[in-house]
Scaffold this motif. Sequence first.
Motif, PDB file in Angstrom:
ATOM      1  N   MET A   1     102.769 -67.367  91.056  1.00 42.32           N
ATOM      2  CA  MET A   1     101.832 -66.398  90.502  1.00 42.32           C
ATOM      3  C   MET A   1     100.687 -66.099  91.473  1.00 42.32           C
ATOM      4  SD  MET A   1     102.556 -65.207  87.467  1.00 42.32           S
ATOM      5  CE  MET A   1     103.568 -65.491  86.026  1.00 42.32           C
ATOM      6  N   ASP A   2     100.683 -66.740  92.656  1.00 40.86           N
ATOM      7  CA  ASP A   2      99.529 -66.549  93.534  1.00 40.86           C
ATOM      8  C   ASP A   2      99.387 -65.109  94.001  1.00 40.86           C
ATOM      9  OD1 ASP A   2     101.785 -66.678  95.119  1.00 40.86           O
ATOM     10  OD2 ASP A   2     100.785 -67.723  96.772  1.00 40.86           O
ATOM     11  N   ASN A   3     100.535 -64.404  94.252  1.00 42.23           N
ATOM     12  CA  ASN A   3     100.403 -63.011  94.692  1.00 42.23           C
ATOM     13  C   ASN A   3     100.025 -62.104  93.532  1.00 42.23           C
ATOM     14  OD1 ASN A   3     103.044 -62.453  93.452  1.00 42.23           O
ATOM     15  ND2 ASN A   3     103.894 -63.478  95.260  1.00 42.23           N
ATOM     16  N   ILE A   4     100.301 -62.510  92.275  1.00 35.94           N
ATOM     17  CA  ILE A   4      99.844 -61.742  91.123  1.00 35.94           C
ATOM     18  C   ILE A   4      98.332 -61.801  91.059  1.00 35.94           C
ATOM     19  CG2 ILE A   4      99.999 -61.447  88.627  1.00 35.94           C
ATOM     20  CD1 ILE A   4     102.661 -61.080  90.046  1.00 35.94           C
ATOM     21  N   THR A   5      97.788 -63.018  91.185  1.00 39.30           N
ATOM     22  CA  THR A   5      96.337 -63.208  91.168  1.00 39.30           C
ATOM     23  C   THR A   5      95.689 -62.477  92.329  1.00 39.30           C
ATOM     24  OG1 THR A   5      96.600 -65.383  90.134  1.00 39.30           O
ATOM     25  CG2 THR A   5      94.498 -64.933  91.204  1.00 39.30           C
ATOM     26  N   SER A   6      96.324 -62.531  93.501  1.00 41.17           N
ATOM     27  CA  SER A   6      95.766 -61.886  94.694  1.00 41.17           C
ATOM     28  C   SER A   6      95.719 -60.381  94.530  1.00 41.17           C
ATOM     29  CB  SER A   6      96.607 -62.242  95.928  1.00 41.17           C
ATOM     30  OG  SER A   6      96.596 -63.624  96.160  1.00 41.17           O
ATOM     31  N   CYS A   7      96.720 -59.797  93.868  1.00 47.10           N
ATOM     32  CA  CYS A   7      96.749 -58.360  93.643  1.00 47.10           C
ATOM     33  C   CYS A   7      95.799 -57.943  92.527  1.00 47.10           C
ATOM     34  CB  CYS A   7      98.159 -57.892  93.287  1.00 47.10           C
ATOM     35  SG  CYS A   7      99.182 -57.502  94.711  1.00 47.10           S
ATOM     36  N   ALA A   8      95.609 -58.827  91.546  1.00 42.33           N
ATOM     37  CA  ALA A   8      94.800 -58.472  90.385  1.00 42.33           C
ATOM     38  C   ALA A   8      93.357 -58.203  90.759  1.00 42.33           C
ATOM     39  CB  ALA A   8      94.876 -59.582  89.333  1.00 42.33           C
ATOM     40  N   SER A   9      92.781 -59.055  91.594  1.00 48.10           N
ATOM     41  CA  SER A   9      91.375 -58.846  91.950  1.00 48.10           C
ATOM     42  C   SER A   9      91.001 -59.602  93.210  1.00 48.10           C
ATOM     43  CB  SER A   9      90.467 -59.310  90.805  1.00 48.10           C
ATOM     44  OG  SER A   9      89.108 -59.167  91.165  1.00 48.10           O
ATOM     45  N   PRO A  10      90.223 -58.946  94.097  1.00 51.37           N
ATOM     46  CA  PRO A  10      89.719 -59.668  95.269  1.00 51.37           C
ATOM     47  C   PRO A  10      88.612 -60.641  94.875  1.00 51.37           C
ATOM     48  CG  PRO A  10      88.794 -57.456  95.192  1.00 51.37           C
ATOM     49  CD  PRO A  10      89.808 -57.541  94.078  1.00 51.37           C
ATOM     50  N   TYR A  11      88.166 -60.579  93.600  1.00 52.94           N
ATOM     51  CA  TYR A  11      87.122 -61.466  93.097  1.00 52.94           C
ATOM     52  C   TYR A  11      87.695 -62.637  92.294  1.00 52.94           C
ATOM     53  CZ  TYR A  11      84.147 -57.456  94.213  1.00 52.94           C
ATOM     54  OH  TYR A  11      83.507 -56.418  94.854  1.00 52.94           O
ATOM     55  N   ALA A  12      89.016 -62.701  92.157  1.00 48.43           N
ATOM     56  CA  ALA A  12      89.635 -63.743  91.340  1.00 48.43           C
ATOM     57  C   ALA A  12      89.409 -65.122  91.961  1.00 48.43           C
ATOM     58  CB  ALA A  12      91.134 -63.473  91.200  1.00 48.43           C
ATOM     59  N   LYS A  13      89.295 -66.137  91.098  1.00 50.34           N
ATOM     60  CA  LYS A  13      89.160 -67.499  91.580  1.00 50.34           C
ATOM     61  C   LYS A  13      90.471 -67.941  92.212  1.00 50.34           C
ATOM     62  CE  LYS A  13      85.663 -69.157  88.318  1.00 50.34           C
ATOM     63  NZ  LYS A  13      85.365 -70.154  87.256  1.00 50.34           N
ATOM     64  N   ASP A  14      90.337 -68.763  93.260  1.00 50.37           N
ATOM     65  CA  ASP A  14      91.519 -69.332  93.933  1.00 50.37           C
ATOM     66  C   ASP A  14      92.457 -68.251  94.461  1.00 50.37           C
ATOM     67  OD1 ASP A  14      90.622 -71.903  93.187  1.00 50.37           O
ATOM     68  OD2 ASP A  14      91.571 -71.653  91.221  1.00 50.37           O
ATOM     69  N   ILE A  15      91.898 -67.119  94.922  1.00 52.18           N
ATOM     70  CA  ILE A  15      92.731 -66.053  95.469  1.00 52.18           C
ATOM     71  C   ILE A  15      93.420 -66.547  96.737  1.00 52.18           C
ATOM     72  CG2 ILE A  15      90.777 -65.043  96.719  1.00 52.18           C
ATOM     73  CD1 ILE A  15      92.111 -62.303  96.343  1.00 52.18           C
ATOM     74  N   HIS A 347      99.691 -61.968  82.612  1.00 53.59           N
ATOM     75  CA  HIS A 347      98.915 -62.801  83.537  1.00 53.59           C
ATOM     76  C   HIS A 347      97.982 -61.937  84.387  1.00 53.59           C
ATOM     77  CE1 HIS A 347      97.921 -66.071  86.283  1.00 53.59           C
ATOM     78  NE2 HIS A 347      98.285 -65.305  87.298  1.00 53.59           N
ATOM     79  N   PHE A 348      98.484 -60.807  84.831  1.00 52.92           N
ATOM     80  CA  PHE A 348      97.688 -59.850  85.604  1.00 52.92           C
ATOM     81  C   PHE A 348      96.474 -59.408  84.783  1.00 52.92           C
ATOM     82  CE2 PHE A 348      96.818 -55.608  87.351  1.00 52.92           C
ATOM     83  CZ  PHE A 348      96.961 -55.801  88.721  1.00 52.92           C
ATOM     84  N   PHE A 349      96.701 -59.043  83.522  1.00 53.40           N
ATOM     85  CA  PHE A 349      95.640 -58.587  82.626  1.00 53.40           C
ATOM     86  C   PHE A 349      94.616 -59.694  82.374  1.00 53.40           C
ATOM     87  CE2 PHE A 349      94.559 -57.588  77.969  1.00 53.40           C
ATOM     88  CZ  PHE A 349      93.465 -56.813  78.319  1.00 53.40           C
ATOM     89  N   GLU A 350      95.085 -60.902  82.116  1.00 55.18           N
ATOM     90  CA  GLU A 350      94.172 -62.011  81.825  1.00 55.18           C
ATOM     91  C   GLU A 350      93.326 -62.374  83.047  1.00 55.18           C
ATOM     92  OE1 GLU A 350      93.553 -63.218  78.989  1.00 55.18           O
ATOM     93  OE2 GLU A 350      95.183 -62.408  77.790  1.00 55.18           O
ATOM     94  N   THR A 351      93.908 -62.273  84.242  1.00 55.01           N
ATOM     95  CA  THR A 351      93.147 -62.536  85.472  1.00 55.01           C
ATOM     96  C   THR A 351      92.030 -61.516  85.630  1.00 55.01           C
ATOM     97  OG1 THR A 351      95.096 -63.478  86.563  1.00 55.01           O
ATOM     98  CG2 THR A 351      93.298 -62.748  87.988  1.00 55.01           C
ATOM     99  N   LEU A 352      92.355 -60.253  85.368  1.00 50.24           N
ATOM    100  CA  LEU A 352      91.356 -59.189  85.442  1.00 50.24           C
ATOM    101  C   LEU A 352      90.247 -59.394  84.423  1.00 50.24           C
ATOM    102  CD1 LEU A 352      93.341 -55.857  85.913  1.00 50.24           C
ATOM    103  CD2 LEU A 352      91.442 -56.653  87.310  1.00 50.24           C
ATOM    104  N   LYS A 353      90.625 -59.740  83.202  1.00 45.96           N
ATOM    105  CA  LYS A 353      89.646 -59.934  82.139  1.00 45.96           C
ATOM    106  C   LYS A 353      88.646 -61.027  82.509  1.00 45.96           C
ATOM    107  CE  LYS A 353      90.826 -60.252  77.809  1.00 45.96           C
ATOM    108  NZ  LYS A 353      91.613 -60.521  76.571  1.00 45.96           N
TER     109      LYS A 353
END
Length: 371
Positions: A1-15, A347-353
């Motif tokens: 899921m790391d590339n999902i988190t990386s795409c979701a936001s440049p501000y996400a934790k543990d990008i 997961h993408f939506f929850e990361t953004l939220k």
Amino acid sequence: MDNITSCASPYAKDIEFNGLLNRKASFASSLAKCLLRELSNRQLSSWSLSALTCMADGYVPDSNAWWVPEIPSLIKWLSKPTTLPPKFKIELFCLRGSRQNTQGAFSLSNDFGFGTLDGVPARFLAGQEFSMINGRLIIDGEPLQESGDINYLQASLFLGSADLFKKTINEERDNAPQLEKNIDRHLHELHKKALDLLSLTGVDSRWITAAVTNLYITESSEQSSRSGSWDKHCGLSYYSRRDNPAWIADILLHEACHQNFYFLNLNESLHEDDHIQRLSPAVNEPRPIWALLLAYHAFANVSVYYQKLGSLESEELFRYAYRNFDYALKTETLLNECKFSNRTALHFFETLKACFHSIKGAYLDSPHRVH
């Protein structure tokens, strides 16, 4: 899921930005294998075949900026057995993706396609001889001016309105006289300042430059700022000329969000659709869930940018910031009512939220907010 988190936001934790680059590399390798399998030797030059073979064997260039914007359109062409992708698109893909030493000439195909190679629009490359030596591209005996600066966007001017540019792309019209090879130093400086502002808020510049790889600047619009991207021309974005780095940073982040979404959705991993059309607050038109998620992706991230930049203290910038925030808030309300069947999209939506909610209170408590 790391590339999902990386795409979701440049501000996400543990990008994990390298996870996103690795995903792009795997797409390039897979596509090279498909092209070698689907296209006969008669359709490709020897240097193209050599480059495809190199990529198909798993060779990945060292540069973080190697990402190939031709991948999505080539994949979609290959999915239609009745059509073949333009040779020129394959050539750009080969030259961008492979850093092996080679020499040859671009085809004289009339189907130039849109895109740039180190800032040079594709149609200016037709028939040009080139050589690639130790990763340095030489065209007609002249080395292409490449920048090693991560705060560098490959951009070209379109001598016309945003509406005309959109028509040019959508109708695949030939407006070669309205394309310029280079942009002026002032625009380069504005782009650098915009990327510096994004960096100050915590955005890795590569999140922008590895997504918006074909940027066009159209003539300024007196009515409003315009910008846009296309899912079938991944990497291609435009905006109507502005001179405020803070606004340009807003545009670049917004379009980079779309580009990263389009890339991640190449295999429909974000394609959530319950066949119910809901009214999108941003465009006031009915949209499926995945399109609402696409909009929320951009507006939520830009809202975070403005808050981290300190723009909520400025009455002038707050108007632009709050417009993004309001769109994000209303779109999130719609998405909260949806039942997600796609775990990746959820997961993408929850990361953004999580990113959006971290700054939500700052907007609601701003003294500039009109109650």
